[in-house]
Design a protein around this motif. Structure first.
Motif, short mmCIF file in Angstrom:
data_model
loop_
_atom_site.label_atom_id
_atom_site.label_comp_id
_atom_site.label_asym_id
_atom_site.label_seq_id
_atom_site.Cartn_x
_atom_site.Cartn_y
_atom_site.Cartn_z
N ALA A 1 0.82 -1.21 0.00
CA ALA A 1 0.00 0.00 0.00
C ALA A 1 0.85 1.26 0.00
O ALA A 1 0.46 2.29 -0.56
CB ALA A 1 -0.93 -0.02 1.22
N GLY A 2 2.04 1.17 0.59
CA GLY A 2 2.92 2.32 0.61
C GLY A 2 3.69 2.54 -0.67
O GLY A 2 4.43 3.53 -0.79
N GLY A 3 3.55 1.63 -1.64
CA GLY A 3 4.19 1.78 -2.93
C GLY A 3 5.43 0.95 -3.13
O GLY A 3 5.95 0.84 -4.26
N ARG A 4 5.97 0.32 -2.07
CA ARG A 4 7.19 -0.47 -2.21
C ARG A 4 6.88 -1.81 -2.85
O ARG A 4 5.91 -2.47 -2.47
CB ARG A 4 7.83 -0.68 -0.83
N PRO A 5 7.70 -2.28 -3.82
CA PRO A 5 7.43 -3.58 -4.47
C PRO A 5 7.48 -4.73 -3.47
O PRO A 5 8.30 -4.73 -2.53
CB PRO A 5 8.55 -3.69 -5.50
N VAL A 6 6.63 -5.72 -3.68
CA VAL A 6 6.66 -6.94 -2.88
C VAL A 6 7.83 -7.79 -3.34
O VAL A 6 8.02 -8.03 -4.54
CB VAL A 6 5.36 -7.74 -3.05
N THR A 7 8.65 -8.25 -2.41
CA THR A 7 9.81 -9.07 -2.74
C THR A 7 9.75 -10.41 -2.02
O THR A 7 8.99 -10.59 -1.05
CB THR A 7 11.13 -8.37 -2.35
N SER B 1 -1.47 -17.02 8.97
CA SER B 1 -0.03 -16.89 9.19
C SER B 1 0.76 -16.74 7.89
O SER B 1 1.94 -16.38 7.92
CB SER B 1 0.51 -18.11 9.94
N ALA B 2 0.12 -17.01 6.75
CA ALA B 2 0.82 -16.97 5.47
C ALA B 2 0.64 -15.66 4.73
O ALA B 2 1.07 -15.54 3.58
CB ALA B 2 0.35 -18.14 4.59
N CYS B 3 0.02 -14.66 5.35
CA CYS B 3 -0.08 -13.34 4.72
C CYS B 3 1.31 -12.74 4.56
O CYS B 3 2.17 -12.89 5.44
CB CYS B 3 -0.94 -12.42 5.58
N VAL B 4 1.52 -12.05 3.45
CA VAL B 4 2.83 -11.42 3.19
C VAL B 4 2.76 -9.96 3.60
O VAL B 4 1.93 -9.19 3.12
CB VAL B 4 3.22 -11.56 1.71
N LEU B 5 3.67 -9.56 4.51
CA LEU B 5 3.70 -8.23 5.09
C LEU B 5 4.82 -7.39 4.50
O LEU B 5 5.84 -7.91 4.05
CB LEU B 5 3.91 -8.30 6.61
N ASP B 6 4.62 -6.08 4.54
CA ASP B 6 5.64 -5.11 4.16
C ASP B 6 6.63 -4.99 5.31
O ASP B 6 6.38 -4.32 6.32
CB ASP B 6 4.97 -3.76 3.87
N ARG B 7 7.78 -5.64 5.15
CA ARG B 7 8.76 -5.68 6.24
C ARG B 7 9.18 -4.28 6.67
O ARG B 7 9.24 -3.97 7.88
CB ARG B 7 9.98 -6.49 5.80
N ALA B 8 9.48 -3.43 5.71
CA ALA B 8 9.97 -2.09 6.04
C ALA B 8 8.92 -1.29 6.81
O ALA B 8 9.24 -0.62 7.81
CB ALA B 8 10.38 -1.36 4.77
N ALA B 9 7.67 -1.34 6.36
CA ALA B 9 6.62 -0.58 7.03
C ALA B 9 6.37 -1.08 8.45
O ALA B 9 6.16 -0.29 9.37
CB ALA B 9 5.33 -0.65 6.21
#
Length: 547
Positions: free
Chosen positions: A105-111, A177-185
């Motif tokens: 949502a913040g614009g950073r690509p999912v990796t 538990s398998a949701c992918v989160l924005d680590r940086a955010a």
């Protein structure tokens, strides 16, 4: 999934009005979905700590999974963030190729690093969502080595112990538990304390950092939760601009709101209200079969249930299975007497247990209990559990068993089970979302160590105090069998063995999730795993709906 559409009668009397005027004024908008539901169990939005289908239904719209399952055929895996995947090294290595384009949502690509860290975080927090991963052999100490990104678009998961990779893939597609989160955010919001970082747990309880089709707009617990369309979702923008979830527990209120068009979707209605609404031409009823079950459990370590004849009398012959399914659970349960739910390759026909008081009395007399005995039934103090318990109490009485009902909260009832300090429990449980026989057998019957000191409270087989080495062996063997036909046969043998030994838990009915929808809602398909995604849902404009 079963979807049925009917017509409905208007409510007989007015009930509570819609509380929030701003939401009510906007309810006619074709780009806003209004949902009425109970939020009593929606306590957190953090994929590392939240449990239950209510949290998952929100999270799957805020976050993406690597994989998904087809709502119409839950055994069919579909691409999510991962556009391709493979199983290698004899089933011990899972490799995923993440697609280019998804962004948080913040614009950073999912990796792939975000995907790896998200699962590592679950294991580091070591809360309830970590349980399934620990059963596969993962831990906080081995997660970094076994779950890793080899490049920005490649994720590798090495399984620490032999298991069926299909089960792990199903978990990746369906588990909170398998949701992918924005680590940086998330880490930007993490709190650092004397014992280290909370990994964003405090913040994520009421916030989100995902790449889903919607973003969290507002959440007032047990009142209101709103989602807004996320800009630039990789599947294209969601068709709905906004989703509004309202905390509503009174069936008559839900019925009135649906009848007036103030709600688009509602769950948790009573059977009489569902029947009435089903007669309306502008409403439809959808029933979705869940993976869990309503059951009656006995404590096989406590007399007289240590005697197999007593367990057989109570669990096989003193439950009015059909009466409960038809009279107590219409719209919310269907007859199911096996631990493996229907629709899976290893499913078996119903064994045909029925209320048979004469046979129960014969077994009790043979066990030296011709005069019956006194016992207790623990039950959550809400529908439909109390109604099931009342039915069981009545049928036990026909054989001279005097059962007192002990109502309580979920923590009180299941807490007593975890401590193995109960006689009987009317409960709900099972494998849940994973469309795999092992998921249900592991949850309901498997008990590898029956000692009190083992404290295997995540296994309901352990909670009931019943263990059978042959049954355990069949479940373990089936999990590692790579030939589908032999694996299916082993799972069927396990179910037959469970019938023969009469363990401590008897399924009564498969859980159905019943929703009533206005027909203006298009593309809504409730998912058996609870991952009902709203990306493709829309509403007809008011003029078109009237036409």
């Amino acid at each position: 999934m079963q979807r049925r559409q009917f017509t409905a009668l208007a409510p007989a009397a007015a009930v509570a009005a819609w509380a929030a005027a701003p939401v009510q004024a906007a309810d006619a908008a074709a780009d806003q979905l209004l949902v009425g539901m109970s939020m009593n169990n929606l306590l957190s939005l953090d994929p590392g700590s939240a449990t239950g289908l209510d949290a998952l239904a929100v999270a799957c719209n805020l976050y993406d999974h690597l994989l998904e399952t087809d709502a119409a055929d839950t055994t069919r895996l579909l691409p999510g963030l991962a556009e391709a995947w493979q199983v290698a090294e004899g089933g011990r290595l899972l490799q995923f190729r993440l697609r280019s384009g998804p962004a948080f949502a913040g614009g950073r690509p999912v990796t792939a690093d975000d995907a790896a860290w998200s699962l590592q975080r679950v294991l580091r927090l070591n809360l309830a969502p970590a349980t399934v991963w620990k059963s596969y052999g993962f831990s906080a100490t081995n997660a970094d080595a076994l779950v890793r990104a080899t490049d920005p678009h490649t994720l590798q998961i090495t399984l620490p112990q032999p298991t069926d990779p299909a089960l792990v893939l199903a978990t990746l597609a369906t588990s909170m538990s398998a949701c992918v989160l924005d680590r940086a955010a998330v880490m930007a919001q993490a709190r650092t304390e004397a014992r280290g970082s909370d990994l964003g747990a405090t913040w994520l309880t009421t916030h989100a950092a995902g790449s889903g089709a919607f973003v969290l707009e507002a959440w007032r617990p047990k009142e209101l939760l709103t989602l807004q369309r996320a800009p630039g979702h990789w599947r294209g923008p969601a068709r709905l601009r906004r989703v509004v979830l309202r905390h509503m527990t009174e069936s008559q209120t839900l019925r009135l709101m649906l009848s007036r068009g103030d709600l688009d979707v509602a769950g948790g209605l009573s059977a009489p209200d569902v029947r009435a609404l089903a007669r309306r031409p502008d409403l439809a009823v959808e029933r979705v079969r869940r993976g869990n079950l309503y059951y009656l459990a006995v404590n096989a370590r406590r007399a007289p249930f240590t005697d197999e004849r007593v367990r057989r009398a109570v669990l096989r012959h003193l439950i009015d299975f059909q009466g409960v399914a038809d009279g107590v659970l219409p719209f919310y349960g269907e007859l199911q007497q096996r631990p493996v739910p229907p629709g899976l390759p290893a499913s078996l026909p119903q064994p045909g247990y029925r209320l048979d008081v004469a046979e129960a009395r014969r077994l009790l007399a043979e066990a030296g209990l011709a005069g019956g005995f006194d016992t207790t039934i623990r039950v959550i103090a809400e529908a439909p559990f109390t109604a099931i318990a009342t039915s069981v109490q009545a049928t036990l009485a026909q054989a001279g068993i005097r059962a007192s009902i002990l109502p309580g909260t979920g923590n009180q009832v299941y807490g007593a089970m975890r401590e193995r300090s109960f006689d009987l429990v009317v409960g709900r449980g099972g494998g849940g979302s994973e469309p795999h026989p092992h998921s249900s057998l592991r949850a309901l019957l498997y008990n590898p160590d029956n000692r009190d000191s083992a404290k295997l409270s995540n296994f309901q087989g352990w909670r009931t105090g019943h263990a059978d080495a042959v049954l355990n062996g069949l479940i373990e063997q089936a999990l590692l069998e790579r030939d589908p036909a032999r694996q299916r046969a082993l799972y069927q043998q396990a179910q037959e063995r469970a019938d023969a030994v009469v363990g401590g838990l008897q399924p009564i009915a498969q859980v159905l999730d019943t929703q009533v929808l206005r027909r203006v809602v298009q593309g809504y398909a409730g998912h058996p795993a609870g991952t009902t995604r709203l990306h493709g849902v829309s509403k007809l404009p008011a003029a078109e709906a009237r036409a």
